[in-house]
Scaffold this motif. Structure first.
Motif, PDB file in Angstrom:
ATOM      1  N   SER A 860     -28.621 -91.933 -37.975  1.00  0.00           N
ATOM      2  CA  SER A 860     -27.767 -90.744 -37.993  1.00  0.00           C
ATOM      3  C   SER A 860     -26.524 -91.035 -38.832  1.00  0.00           C
ATOM      4  N   VAL A 861     -26.082 -90.030 -39.558  1.00  0.00           N
ATOM      5  CA  VAL A 861     -24.953 -90.212 -40.465  1.00  0.00           C
ATOM      6  C   VAL A 861     -23.891 -89.163 -40.148  1.00  0.00           C
ATOM      7  N   ARG A 862     -22.633 -89.659 -40.041  1.00  0.00           N
ATOM      8  CA  ARG A 862     -21.497 -88.739 -39.845  1.00  0.00           C
ATOM      9  C   ARG A 862     -20.513 -88.930 -40.990  1.00  0.00           C
ATOM     10  N   VAL A 863     -19.988 -87.839 -41.480  1.00  0.00           N
ATOM     11  CA  VAL A 863     -18.879 -87.910 -42.429  1.00  0.00           C
ATOM     12  C   VAL A 863     -17.616 -87.623 -41.647  1.00  0.00           C
ATOM     13  N   VAL A 864     -16.706 -88.588 -41.632  1.00  0.00           N
ATOM     14  CA  VAL A 864     -15.569 -88.575 -40.714  1.00  0.00           C
ATOM     15  C   VAL A 864     -14.270 -88.417 -41.484  1.00  0.00           C
ATOM     16  N   GLY A 865     -13.397 -87.547 -40.984  1.00  0.00           N
ATOM     17  CA  GLY A 865     -12.085 -87.373 -41.589  1.00  0.00           C
ATOM     18  C   GLY A 865     -11.143 -88.494 -41.209  1.00  0.00           C
ATOM     19  N   ALA A 866     -10.040 -88.613 -41.943  1.00  0.00           N
ATOM     20  CA  ALA A 866      -9.092 -89.706 -41.731  1.00  0.00           C
ATOM     21  C   ALA A 866      -8.442 -89.643 -40.355  1.00  0.00           C
ATOM     22  N   ASP A 867      -8.314 -88.457 -39.764  1.00  0.00           N
ATOM     23  CA  ASP A 867      -7.648 -88.324 -38.472  1.00  0.00           C
ATOM     24  C   ASP A 867      -8.582 -88.617 -37.303  1.00  0.00           C
ATOM     25  N   GLU A 868      -9.826 -89.033 -37.581  1.00  0.00           N
ATOM     26  CA  GLU A 868     -10.799 -89.247 -36.519  1.00  0.00           C
ATOM     27  C   GLU A 868     -11.090 -90.720 -36.269  1.00  0.00           C
ATOM     28  N   VAL A 869     -10.450 -91.635 -37.001  1.00  0.00           N
ATOM     29  CA  VAL A 869     -10.792 -93.066 -36.857  1.00  0.00           C
ATOM     30  C   VAL A 869      -9.528 -93.898 -36.714  1.00  0.00           C
ATOM     31  N   ASP A 870      -9.741 -95.147 -36.281  1.00  0.00           N
ATOM     32  CA  ASP A 870      -8.642 -96.092 -36.130  1.00  0.00           C
ATOM     33  C   ASP A 870      -8.141 -96.541 -37.503  1.00  0.00           C
ATOM     34  N   GLU A 871      -6.887 -97.025 -37.481  1.00  0.00           N
ATOM     35  CA  GLU A 871      -6.265 -97.498 -38.716  1.00  0.00           C
ATOM     36  C   GLU A 871      -7.022 -98.678 -39.309  1.00  0.00           C
ATOM     37  N   SER A 872      -7.620 -99.487 -38.449  1.00  0.00           N
ATOM     38  CA  SER A 872      -8.343-100.667 -38.930  1.00  0.00           C
ATOM     39  C   SER A 872      -9.517-100.273 -39.830  1.00  0.00           C
ATOM     40  N   VAL A 873     -10.147 -99.142 -39.545  1.00  0.00           N
ATOM     41  CA  VAL A 873     -11.242 -98.652 -40.386  1.00  0.00           C
ATOM     42  C   VAL A 873     -10.682 -97.919 -41.597  1.00  0.00           C
ATOM     43  N   LEU A 874      -9.639 -97.143 -41.339  1.00  0.00           N
ATOM     44  CA  LEU A 874      -9.106 -96.263 -42.378  1.00  0.00           C
ATOM     45  C   LEU A 874      -8.532 -97.039 -43.565  1.00  0.00           C
ATOM     46  N   LYS A 875      -8.054 -98.272 -43.324  1.00  0.00           N
ATOM     47  CA  LYS A 875      -7.425 -99.018 -44.417  1.00  0.00           C
ATOM     48  C   LYS A 875      -8.398 -99.323 -45.551  1.00  0.00           C
ATOM     49  N   ASN A 876      -9.704 -99.309 -45.266  1.00  0.00           N
ATOM     50  CA  ASN A 876     -10.702 -99.598 -46.299  1.00  0.00           C
ATOM     51  C   ASN A 876     -11.146 -98.353 -47.068  1.00  0.00           C
ATOM     52  N   ALA A 877     -10.712 -97.182 -46.610  1.00  0.00           N
ATOM     53  CA  ALA A 877     -11.136 -95.946 -47.275  1.00  0.00           C
ATOM     54  C   ALA A 877     -10.209 -95.634 -48.447  1.00  0.00           C
ATOM     55  N   GLU A 878     -10.821 -95.342 -49.585  1.00  0.00           N
ATOM     56  CA  GLU A 878     -10.069 -94.987 -50.781  1.00  0.00           C
ATOM     57  C   GLU A 878     -10.691 -93.738 -51.404  1.00  0.00           C
ATOM     58  N   PRO A 879      -9.915 -93.021 -52.193  1.00  0.00           N
ATOM     59  CA  PRO A 879     -10.483 -91.861 -52.878  1.00  0.00           C
ATOM     60  C   PRO A 879     -11.703 -92.269 -53.723  1.00  0.00           C
ATOM     61  N   GLY A 880     -12.788 -91.567 -53.538  1.00  0.00           N
ATOM     62  CA  GLY A 880     -14.004 -91.885 -54.275  1.00  0.00           C
ATOM     63  C   GLY A 880     -14.769 -93.063 -53.734  1.00  0.00           C
ATOM     64  N   ARG A 881     -14.232 -93.728 -52.722  1.00  0.00           N
ATOM     65  CA  ARG A 881     -14.879 -94.903 -52.139  1.00  0.00           C
ATOM     66  C   ARG A 881     -14.618 -94.908 -50.632  1.00  0.00           C
ATOM     67  N   PRO A 882     -15.298 -94.059 -49.881  1.00  0.00           N
ATOM     68  CA  PRO A 882     -15.028 -93.969 -48.442  1.00  0.00           C
ATOM     69  C   PRO A 882     -15.349 -95.280 -47.731  1.00  0.00           C
ATOM     70  N   ALA A 883     -14.694 -95.466 -46.579  1.00  0.00           N
ATOM     71  CA  ALA A 883     -15.001 -96.629 -45.742  1.00  0.00           C
ATOM     72  C   ALA A 883     -16.339 -96.400 -45.045  1.00  0.00           C
ATOM     73  N   ILE A 884     -17.039 -97.482 -44.780  1.00  0.00           N
ATOM     74  CA  ILE A 884     -18.351 -97.406 -44.139  1.00  0.00           C
ATOM     75  C   ILE A 884     -18.302 -98.200 -42.835  1.00  0.00           C
ATOM     76  N   GLU A 885     -18.720 -97.556 -41.730  1.00  0.00           N
ATOM     77  CA  GLU A 885     -18.811 -98.240 -40.437  1.00  0.00           C
ATOM     78  C   GLU A 885     -20.233 -98.037 -39.917  1.00  0.00           C
ATOM     79  N   ILE A 886     -20.921 -99.154 -39.634  1.00  0.00           N
ATOM     80  CA  ILE A 886     -22.333 -99.089 -39.234  1.00  0.00           C
ATOM     81  C   ILE A 886     -22.500 -99.660 -37.831  1.00  0.00           C
ATOM     82  N   GLU A 887     -23.191 -98.911 -37.028  1.00  0.00           N
ATOM     83  CA  GLU A 887     -23.483 -99.348 -35.661  1.00  0.00           C
ATOM     84  C   GLU A 887     -24.979 -99.659 -35.559  1.00  0.00           C
TER      85      GLU A 887
END
Length: 888
Positions: A860-887
């Motif tokens: 399953s895949v979710r596209v998540v906005g910046a206000d929905e995740v912790d800062e630790s994940v968000l720091k890796n997200a950049e314009p054109g290069r979203p952060a990826i978190e895999i469970e």
């Protein structure tokens, strides 16, 4: 569809018969939106080779494309049917060139039809038929009336094996061998007929700049062949021979002339050779104008410099050409590389008389002379060691010296020479002239044309000389006995105007219909080999200009756009019968089909590039076409009923993007890029159908777009699939269907595709590095808005301190360490930065493409906005290069 692939033989035979029955490719004479597409017509050698197939697939694909865009397209074919090879073949086989040529044409026409080329065969021309070559003779007469024909003695290249004259470009290599039979070429003096192309030298040269649709390389080759040089002619006094005229483009260097040079065939050289054994031996045995190094012999004579009065030695030198300039030159080794090499070899003085202009030159101080002992200084500059002219700039000095030297006059010289059209062979257009003892050479009147070829006589030499009954005739002027001219025309005459005959091939009272020619001409797109970059194209331009001046043709250039297609190679070498590395087009058609051959060639490389033939590539192309047919059949057999959802929206957007980009690439004739886009769309449609029940309207629209986008290159299968998709409101044939259209922002598409592919690649990388075997959920995290603002500032900024500029924005500064860290990243990558989609666009693009990731990883895949995740994940997200978190 069989297990081996689709039944290409049945498909192609069916549609070729249908096109023929419906007369699909016939072009009416009177049209509203004319587009003229033309490939250089072939010599009928007996069988098509892969170079032919590539050339004519290019023109056929473009003609079909323009037709689907609504143009009225003229796309004809004919045969460059005269020439020495047919004559030699006939001699070898004890037949005649006509029968041999007709048999070859029938074979090649059949092969062309099997390739599905969409020619208007009603317009077919064959240059060896009297109804064509009578107009070569008529044009000769018109050129003669306008003073553009001349008969004179000339030194010619003679092939003793072929027993004919060769043009310079038909003499190959340092060994000077005949291009046809590799026999060493001799020099002979013969009476020859010439067309005075030099009368148009200036226009031919100057108009090159306007040929914006031609490759720069071809334009430069034509400039070099015409070889215009502006300079001065002046006289040097040669001991014992008086004044001898020399041509120079650099009269400003005259003070540095340290020797005088004559061409080996200059009249003075000839006289010297009769008296001086060294000169005779050099002229007859050593002179090699094509050699790597200049060579010569000292004559013992001196020449007097008209400015300095200095006497300088005279040489006969093989780098001096009698047909360039005057056959004599003042040699300045300090400022000419060729003269320098000769002076070093012969021990002649080398003196500098031109210095580079210093950066801080005041216009008065004379600079220091350069060191020219090792190499010549060849640029303009400031005169030194030049008496009263020292201190002048080169251009000023040239003007002053030309005015001051009594014998000097401005002059323009050309490398281009008049076009010798005489050929001592049978299989060509008879030159329409008779020779009368009383009247001289008389042009045959128009009412007596054509002068037809007699029956072929298999003899050595020129068969027309042996045709006594044909040769003996009467003079058109006085009625007395006369003999026909036995030379035939260079076959380049045939090809210099054949494109005009196509507009009215059956016209009986003129070579072409002027009104139709003015409607259709110039040819919009011309395609052919680079080997014709000079002669054929130059002669065609010459004929067009003459016909514009004297026959009412409205255009002065024959071809608006020119494409010189690359070669088809095998393992890095050009295909050649002599090398035994050819691939038979007929075998490929039989095994894989014409569409496969056409599609493989067009997708392998840009048309201008060489490419390697690959059997594996052919098989892969065949498999692709089979898969596409299977997709259409499956859709038709079981129409899907999926939802019009986000996935369908993504596929719709990819259809639009593909149509827009592929259309642009077809316009540019970069077929490989258009086909790559089309094949990617097929892959997307397959993935769509594999992942979910497709939305019927979206899926059919995609298949319909693919079929039409492929139709110019793979027309047979496209017709079959077009029929299967079946819309009764559509045209009967796909060749008449409307081209698909889409209006999209190309830059947006580029950014979106880059975003999706980078995201998918990042997921693959994480799964691989982390060793995740069965991911359960994948979150794709979009960067916060402030990072997009920071990137925009970085792209726009030219400030030295980018971080300082970023921190000047309060909403960025408020991010603290995160902003500082991201600013450092932007600073480090500053040269490579580019804009991305804005946050909302990026989020929407990832949402619509999430199914691709879900399909690939079964998670399953979710596209998540910046206000929905912790800062630790968000720091890796950049314009054109979203952060990826895999469970997992």
């Amino acid at each position: 569809m069989s297990e081996q692939g689709y039944d290409h033989a049945t498909v192609e035979r069916r549609w070729q018969e249908a096109w023929d029955e419906a007369d699909v490719y016939r072009t009416p004479d009177d049209v509203d939106d004319p587009t003229y597409v033309l490939g250089m017509y072939p010599y009928p050698s007996g069988k098509l080779h892969m170079g032919h197939v590539r050339n004519y697939t290019i023109t056929d694909a473009y003609a079909r494309y323009r037709r689907m865009r609504g143009d009225d397209v003229l796309h004809p074919m004919g045969w460059d049917a005269f020439g020495l090879p047919a004559e030699n073949a006939a001699k070898d086989r004890d037949t005649n060139p006509r029968d041999w040529t007709v048999d070859c044409i029938e074979t090649m026409r059949g092969q062309m039809e099997s390739m599905g080329f969409g020619y208007d065969w009603d317009r077919e021309i064959t240059t060896c038929t009297p109804d064509y070559y009578q107009w070569n003779q008529w044009l000769f007469s018109r050129f003669h009336e306008e003073g553009l024909v001349e008969r004179r003695d000339a030194d010619v290249n003679w092939c003793p094996h072929c027993e004919t004259v060769l043009a310079d470009e038909q003499v190959e290599g340092e060994a000077e061998l005949c291009w046809r039979c590799d026999t060493p070429v001799e020099q002979r003096e013969l009476e020859q007929w010439f067309l005075r192309i030099t009368e148009y030298a200036d226009e031919l040269l100057e108009a090159i700049d306007d040929l914006e649709g031609w490759p720069n390389s071809v334009r430069q080759m034509q400039r070099n062949w015409i070889g215009r040089q502006d300079g001065a002619e002046l006289e040097f006094s040669v001991e014992g021979y008086g004044s001898v005229e020399a041509f120079t483009t650099r009269v400003d260097t005259i003070f540095g002339a340290t020797f005088f040079a004559l061409a080996p065939d200059h009249p003075i050289s000839g006289e010297l050779a009769e008296e001086d054994e060294d000169v005779r031996h050099f002229v007859e045995h050593e002179a090699d104008p094509e050699g790597d190094e200049p060579n010569g012999v000292e004559t013992g004579l001196t020449a007097t410099n008209p400015v300095t009065g200095e006497e300088i030695p005279v040489y006969v030198a093989d780098f001096v050409l009698s047909d360039v300039g005057t056959g004599a030159l003042m040699a300045v080794p300090g400022h000419d590389e060729r003269d320098h090499a000769f002076a070093e070899k012969m021990g002649v003085d080398i003196e500098p008389v031109i210095a580079p202009e210093p950066d801080d030159w005041d216009g008065e101080t004379i600079p220091d002379a350069p060191d020219v002992s090792e190499a010549a200084y060849t640029d303009d500059g400031v005169l030194v060691n030049s008496g009263e002219y020292s201190g002048l700039e080169s251009e000023t000095a040239r003007e002053r010296l030309t005015a001051d030297i009594e014998s000097a006059e401005t002059a323009t010289q050309y490398q281009l020479r008049d076009w010798g059209i005489s050929r001592q062979r049978y299989w060509g257009t008879p030159i329409p002239v008779v020779h009368c003892e009383d009247c001289g050479s008389v042009v045959v009147p128009e009412e007596d044309l054509p002068v037809e070829l007699p029956e072929f006589i298999n003899t050595t030499g020129n068969p027309l000389d042996a045709a006594e009954e044909w040769k003996q005739t009467t003079c058109p002027d006085c009625g007395g006995p006369a003999e026909r001219e036995t030379d035939t025309m260079d076959t380049f005459v045939d090809s210099s105007w054949y494109f005009l005959r196509y507009v009215s091939p059956d016209l009986e009272d003129a070579p072409f219909d002027r009104e139709r020619a003015n409607d259709w001409m110039p040819v919009d797109q011309y395609v052919g080999g680079i080997e014709h970059a000079v002669m054929h194209l130059l002669y065609s331009r010459f004929f067009t200009k003459v016909l514009a001046d004297h026959e009412g043709l409205a255009h002065r250039e024959p071809f608006t756009n020119l494409l010189a297609q690359g070669m088809v190679q095998l393992e890095g070498e050009k295909m050649s019968k002599s090398k035994g590395n050819t691939v038979s087009p007929q075998r490929i058609v039989e095994e894989y089909g014409a569409d496969t051959a056409r599609l493989f060639m067009m997708q392998a490389a840009q048309p201008e590039r060489d490419f390697d033939w690959s059997e594996e590539g052919v098989r892969s192309t065949y498999a692709f076409l089979g898969r596409l047919q299977g997709m259409v059949e499956e859709y038709v057999d079981s129409t899907p009923d999926g939802d019009d959802d986000a996935i369908a929206s993504y596929v719709d957007s990819e259809i639009d993007a593909t149509v827009a980009i592929a259309s642009e690439k077809y316009d540019e004739l970069t077929f490989n890029r258009a086909l790559r886009e089309t094949q990617e769309l097929v892959r997307t449609l397959r993935q769509y159908a594999d992942f979910t029940e497709p939305h019927a309207e979206t899926y059919e629209r995609g298949l319909s777009a693919v079929v039409r986008l492929l139709a110019p290159v793979a027309p047979h299968l496209a017709e079959s699939l077009y029929e299967q998709l079946g819309d009764e409101t559509e045209d009967e044939f796909v060749v008449d269907a409307e081209w698909p259209t889409a209006n999209v922002d190309h830059e947006y598409v580029r950014k979106r595709r880059k975003l999706v592919e980078n995201t998918r690649e990042d997921v693959r990388h994480i799964v691989d590095v982390a060793g995740i075997e069965d991911p359960q959920r994948i979150d794709v995290v979009v960067a916060p808005d402030w990072k997009y603002d920071a990137l925009e500032i970085a792209v726009e900024s030219d400030a030295d301190n980018l971080i300082g500029e970023l921190m000047g924005e309060s909403h960025i500064r408020e991010q603290g360490d995160a902003a500082a860290s991201y600013g450092q990243d932007l600073q480090a990558e500053r040269e490579a930065l580019s804009r991305t989609l804005d946050p909302d666009e990026e989020h929407a693009a990832l949402e619509s493409a999430a199914w691709l990731i879900e399909r690939e990883f079964d998670a399953s895949v979710r596209v998540v906005g910046a206000d929905e995740v912790d800062e630790s994940v968000l720091k890796n997200a950049e314009p054109g290069r979203p952060a990826i978190e895999i469970e997992d």
